[in-house]
Design a protein around this motif. Structure first.
Motif, PDB file in Angstrom:
ATOM      1  N   ILE A  30     -45.954  25.723  24.401  1.00  0.00           N
ATOM      2  CA  ILE A  30     -45.636  27.127  24.661  1.00  0.00           C
ATOM      3  C   ILE A  30     -44.882  27.677  23.462  1.00  0.00           C
ATOM      4  O   ILE A  30     -43.919  27.070  22.995  1.00  0.00           O
ATOM      5  N   ARG A  31     -45.300  28.831  22.994  1.00  0.00           N
ATOM      6  CA  ARG A  31     -44.628  29.447  21.853  1.00  0.00           C
ATOM      7  C   ARG A  31     -44.416  30.932  22.126  1.00  0.00           C
ATOM      8  O   ARG A  31     -45.232  31.589  22.768  1.00  0.00           O
ATOM      9  N   GLY A  32     -43.300  31.450  21.623  1.00  0.00           N
ATOM     10  CA  GLY A  32     -43.048  32.871  21.774  1.00  0.00           C
ATOM     11  C   GLY A  32     -41.573  33.190  21.616  1.00  0.00           C
ATOM     12  O   GLY A  32     -40.744  32.296  21.403  1.00  0.00           O
ATOM     13  N   LYS A  33     -41.250  34.472  21.722  1.00  0.00           N
ATOM     14  CA  LYS A  33     -39.858  34.898  21.624  1.00  0.00           C
ATOM     15  C   LYS A  33     -39.125  34.611  22.927  1.00  0.00           C
ATOM     16  O   LYS A  33     -39.687  34.712  24.008  1.00  0.00           O
ATOM     17  N   VAL A  34     -37.860  34.287  22.788  1.00  0.00           N
ATOM     18  CA  VAL A  34     -37.033  33.915  23.936  1.00  0.00           C
ATOM     19  C   VAL A  34     -36.394  35.148  24.565  1.00  0.00           C
ATOM     20  O   VAL A  34     -35.843  36.005  23.869  1.00  0.00           O
ATOM     21  N   ARG A  35     -36.479  35.195  25.897  1.00  0.00           N
ATOM     22  CA  ARG A  35     -35.678  36.147  26.675  1.00  0.00           C
ATOM     23  C   ARG A  35     -34.881  35.317  27.676  1.00  0.00           C
ATOM     24  O   ARG A  35     -35.458  34.601  28.493  1.00  0.00           O
ATOM     25  N   VAL A  36     -33.564  35.382  27.591  1.00  0.00           N
ATOM     26  CA  VAL A  36     -32.701  34.531  28.412  1.00  0.00           C
ATOM     27  C   VAL A  36     -32.563  35.126  29.810  1.00  0.00           C
ATOM     28  O   VAL A  36     -32.158  36.277  29.970  1.00  0.00           O
ATOM     29  N   ILE A  37     -32.885  34.306  30.820  1.00  0.00           N
ATOM     30  CA  ILE A  37     -32.724  34.711  32.217  1.00  0.00           C
ATOM     31  C   ILE A  37     -31.356  34.262  32.722  1.00  0.00           C
ATOM     32  O   ILE A  37     -30.601  35.036  33.287  1.00  0.00           O
ATOM     33  N   ASP A  38     -31.043  33.007  32.525  1.00  0.00           N
ATOM     34  CA  ASP A  38     -29.709  32.472  32.816  1.00  0.00           C
ATOM     35  C   ASP A  38     -29.512  31.233  31.960  1.00  0.00           C
ATOM     36  O   ASP A  38     -30.280  30.994  31.023  1.00  0.00           O
ATOM     37  N   GLY A  39     -28.507  30.435  32.290  1.00  0.00           N
ATOM     38  CA  GLY A  39     -28.155  29.326  31.417  1.00  0.00           C
ATOM     39  C   GLY A  39     -29.225  28.275  31.216  1.00  0.00           C
ATOM     40  O   GLY A  39     -29.239  27.606  30.174  1.00  0.00           O
ATOM     41  N   ASP A  40     -30.122  28.090  32.159  1.00  0.00           N
ATOM     42  CA  ASP A  40     -31.148  27.067  31.989  1.00  0.00           C
ATOM     43  C   ASP A  40     -32.559  27.575  32.265  1.00  0.00           C
ATOM     44  O   ASP A  40     -33.485  26.791  32.449  1.00  0.00           O
ATOM     45  N   THR A  41     -32.733  28.892  32.279  1.00  0.00           N
ATOM     46  CA  THR A  41     -34.056  29.476  32.494  1.00  0.00           C
ATOM     47  C   THR A  41     -34.335  30.530  31.431  1.00  0.00           C
ATOM     48  O   THR A  41     -33.511  31.415  31.202  1.00  0.00           O
ATOM     49  N   LEU A  42     -35.507  30.415  30.805  1.00  0.00           N
ATOM     50  CA  LEU A  42     -35.895  31.320  29.733  1.00  0.00           C
ATOM     51  C   LEU A  42     -37.305  31.839  29.984  1.00  0.00           C
ATOM     52  O   LEU A  42     -38.113  31.173  30.631  1.00  0.00           O
ATOM     53  N   ASP A  43     -37.587  33.021  29.457  1.00  0.00           N
ATOM     54  CA  ASP A  43     -38.967  33.440  29.277  1.00  0.00           C
ATOM     55  C   ASP A  43     -39.298  33.181  27.811  1.00  0.00           C
ATOM     56  O   ASP A  43     -38.595  33.681  26.915  1.00  0.00           O
ATOM     57  N   VAL A  44     -40.320  32.390  27.579  1.00  0.00           N
ATOM     58  CA  VAL A  44     -40.792  32.123  26.213  1.00  0.00           C
ATOM     59  C   VAL A  44     -42.165  32.776  26.108  1.00  0.00           C
ATOM     60  O   VAL A  44     -43.140  32.306  26.693  1.00  0.00           O
ATOM     61  N   TRP A  76     -20.422  33.759  31.842  1.00  0.00           N
ATOM     62  CA  TRP A  76     -20.008  33.365  30.495  1.00  0.00           C
ATOM     63  C   TRP A  76     -21.062  32.487  29.829  1.00  0.00           C
ATOM     64  O   TRP A  76     -21.427  32.704  28.662  1.00  0.00           O
ATOM     65  N   VAL A  77     -21.582  31.512  30.556  1.00  0.00           N
ATOM     66  CA  VAL A  77     -22.612  30.634  29.995  1.00  0.00           C
ATOM     67  C   VAL A  77     -23.859  31.432  29.641  1.00  0.00           C
ATOM     68  O   VAL A  77     -24.443  31.258  28.565  1.00  0.00           O
ATOM     69  N   THR A  78     -24.276  32.331  30.527  1.00  0.00           N
ATOM     70  CA  THR A  78     -25.465  33.140  30.246  1.00  0.00           C
ATOM     71  C   THR A  78     -25.281  33.945  28.969  1.00  0.00           C
ATOM     72  O   THR A  78     -26.198  34.043  28.140  1.00  0.00           O
ATOM     73  N   ARG A  79     -24.098  34.524  28.781  1.00  0.00           N
ATOM     74  CA  ARG A  79     -23.836  35.293  27.549  1.00  0.00           C
ATOM     75  C   ARG A  79     -23.885  34.402  26.318  1.00  0.00           C
ATOM     76  O   ARG A  79     -24.413  34.806  25.269  1.00  0.00           O
ATOM     77  N   GLN A  80     -23.344  33.186  26.429  1.00  0.00           N
ATOM     78  CA  GLN A  80     -23.359  32.266  25.299  1.00  0.00           C
ATOM     79  C   GLN A  80     -24.787  31.901  24.899  1.00  0.00           C
ATOM     80  O   GLN A  80     -25.133  31.867  23.713  1.00  0.00           O
ATOM     81  N   VAL A  81     -25.610  31.619  25.892  1.00  0.00           N
ATOM     82  CA  VAL A  81     -27.004  31.252  25.618  1.00  0.00           C
ATOM     83  C   VAL A  81     -27.750  32.452  25.026  1.00  0.00           C
ATOM     84  O   VAL A  81     -28.526  32.322  24.084  1.00  0.00           O
ATOM     85  N   ARG A  82     -27.471  33.630  25.565  1.00  0.00           N
ATOM     86  CA  ARG A  82     -28.132  34.836  25.055  1.00  0.00           C
ATOM     87  C   ARG A  82     -27.736  35.097  23.602  1.00  0.00           C
ATOM     88  O   ARG A  82     -28.581  35.445  22.759  1.00  0.00           O
ATOM     89  N   ASP A  83     -26.462  34.925  23.276  1.00  0.00           N
ATOM     90  CA  ASP A  83     -26.009  35.134  21.902  1.00  0.00           C
ATOM     91  C   ASP A  83     -26.698  34.180  20.930  1.00  0.00           C
ATOM     92  O   ASP A  83     -26.964  34.546  19.782  1.00  0.00           O
ATOM     93  N   ARG A  84     -26.988  32.968  21.388  1.00  0.00           N
ATOM     94  CA  ARG A  84     -27.578  31.959  20.513  1.00  0.00           C
ATOM     95  C   ARG A  84     -29.093  32.096  20.365  1.00  0.00           C
ATOM     96  O   ARG A  84     -29.639  31.888  19.274  1.00  0.00           O
ATOM     97  N   TYR A  85     -29.781  32.439  21.457  1.00  0.00           N
ATOM     98  CA  TYR A  85     -31.235  32.282  21.445  1.00  0.00           C
ATOM     99  C   TYR A  85     -32.050  33.530  21.772  1.00  0.00           C
ATOM    100  O   TYR A  85     -33.266  33.520  21.586  1.00  0.00           O
ATOM    101  N   GLN A  86     -31.448  34.587  22.251  1.00  0.00           N
ATOM    102  CA  GLN A  86     -32.212  35.780  22.620  1.00  0.00           C
ATOM    103  C   GLN A  86     -32.994  36.295  21.417  1.00  0.00           C
ATOM    104  O   GLN A  86     -32.449  36.538  20.347  1.00  0.00           O
ATOM    105  N   GLY A  87     -34.308  36.472  21.583  1.00  0.00           N
ATOM    106  CA  GLY A  87     -35.156  37.009  20.528  1.00  0.00           C
ATOM    107  C   GLY A  87     -35.638  36.001  19.513  1.00  0.00           C
ATOM    108  O   GLY A  87     -36.474  36.328  18.656  1.00  0.00           O
ATOM    109  N   ALA A  88     -35.142  34.764  19.583  1.00  0.00           N
ATOM    110  CA  ALA A  88     -35.570  33.733  18.627  1.00  0.00           C
ATOM    111  C   ALA A  88     -36.980  33.254  18.962  1.00  0.00           C
ATOM    112  O   ALA A  88     -37.429  33.336  20.103  1.00  0.00           O
TER     113      ALA A  88
END
Length: 227
Positions: A30-44, A76-88
């Motif tokens: 699976i490849r694509g841009k990341v959209r963070v849903i929560d700390g352990d769930t992403l849309d790729v 807090w965790v969701t924000r941390q994950v979003r700061d690191r990976y959102q849009g990558a």
């Protein structure tokens, strides 16, 4: 007749297994841009992914600091994950299929770094040992260093989900604080011995819930009843 029933059961089991394997195989890369849903769930891209082998706090899960202050660990965790990976741009390798929530379970990588492992190592998620021991050592090292969520007092996310879904009913005798939502939408909690405790009911389907401590109730947005 018994042989016929057993044969049908084997057929349906084989069909379900085949479809599950096909779903995982189809999403194997699976490849694509990341959209963070929560700390352990992403849309790729357009695929919903549950990160393999880790368990992060739920978005609304509260915790308490070691000095007794309330803190929204899940947000807090969701924000941390979003700061690191959102849009990558991410690449994910499927390991399983979560049929309950229609998600691919996968290891995901950004710029060569495995997100799953990095999150556990940084104290943003627990190793989900029920399903995998892949990140056991990373969690132990983060725990010793008091990194991230290891610096707070909190329920395991799996237990939090279980008690929230089931309305925090009598399965845990320690969780006796009633989080009620009144007619005006105000969230009020009642502790045993208060005037309205016995007559207050809990309707989990409407967002009401049981709490194990007053600190947990306040961190979730409830205030103590005045009576």
């Amino acid at each position: 007749m018994l042989f016929h029933i057993n044969g049908m059961l084997r057929f349906w089991f084989s069909l379900v297994l085949m479809l599950t394997c096909a779903a995982v195989a189809q999403a194997a890369d699976i490849r694509g841009k990341v959209r963070v849903i929560d700390g352990d769930t992403l849309d790729v891209g357009d695929v919903r992914v549950r990160l393999h082998g880790i368990d992060a706090p739920e978005r609304n899960q509260p915790c308490t600091t070691l000095t007794g202050q309330n803190w929204g660990c899940g947000d807090w965790v969701t924000r941390q994950v979003r700061d690191r990976y959102q849009g990558a741009e991410a690449r994910c390798e499927a390991t399983d299929w979560d049929g309950t929530y229609k998600r691919v379970v996968a290891r995901c990588f950004v710029d060569g770094t495995e997100i799953n492992r990095a999150m556990v190592a940084e104290g943003l998620a627990f190793a989900y040992r029920k399903y995998s021991l892949d990140y056991d050592l990373e969690e132990k090292a983060a725990f010793v260093a008091d990194l991230g969520i290891h610096g707070f007092v909190m329920e395991a996310p799996a237990r939090y989900r279980l008690t929230r879904i089931k309305g925090r009913t009598a399965q845990d005798a320690k969780c006796r604080i009633k989080g009620n939502i009144n007619a005006k939408g105000v969230r009020i909690y009642h502790v045993p011995g208060q005037k309205y405790y016995e007559r207050t009911g809990i309707q989990a389907a409407q967002g009401e819930q049981w709490f194990c401590s007053e600190a947990q109730a306040r961190a979730s947005g409830w205030r103590r009843s005045k009576l």
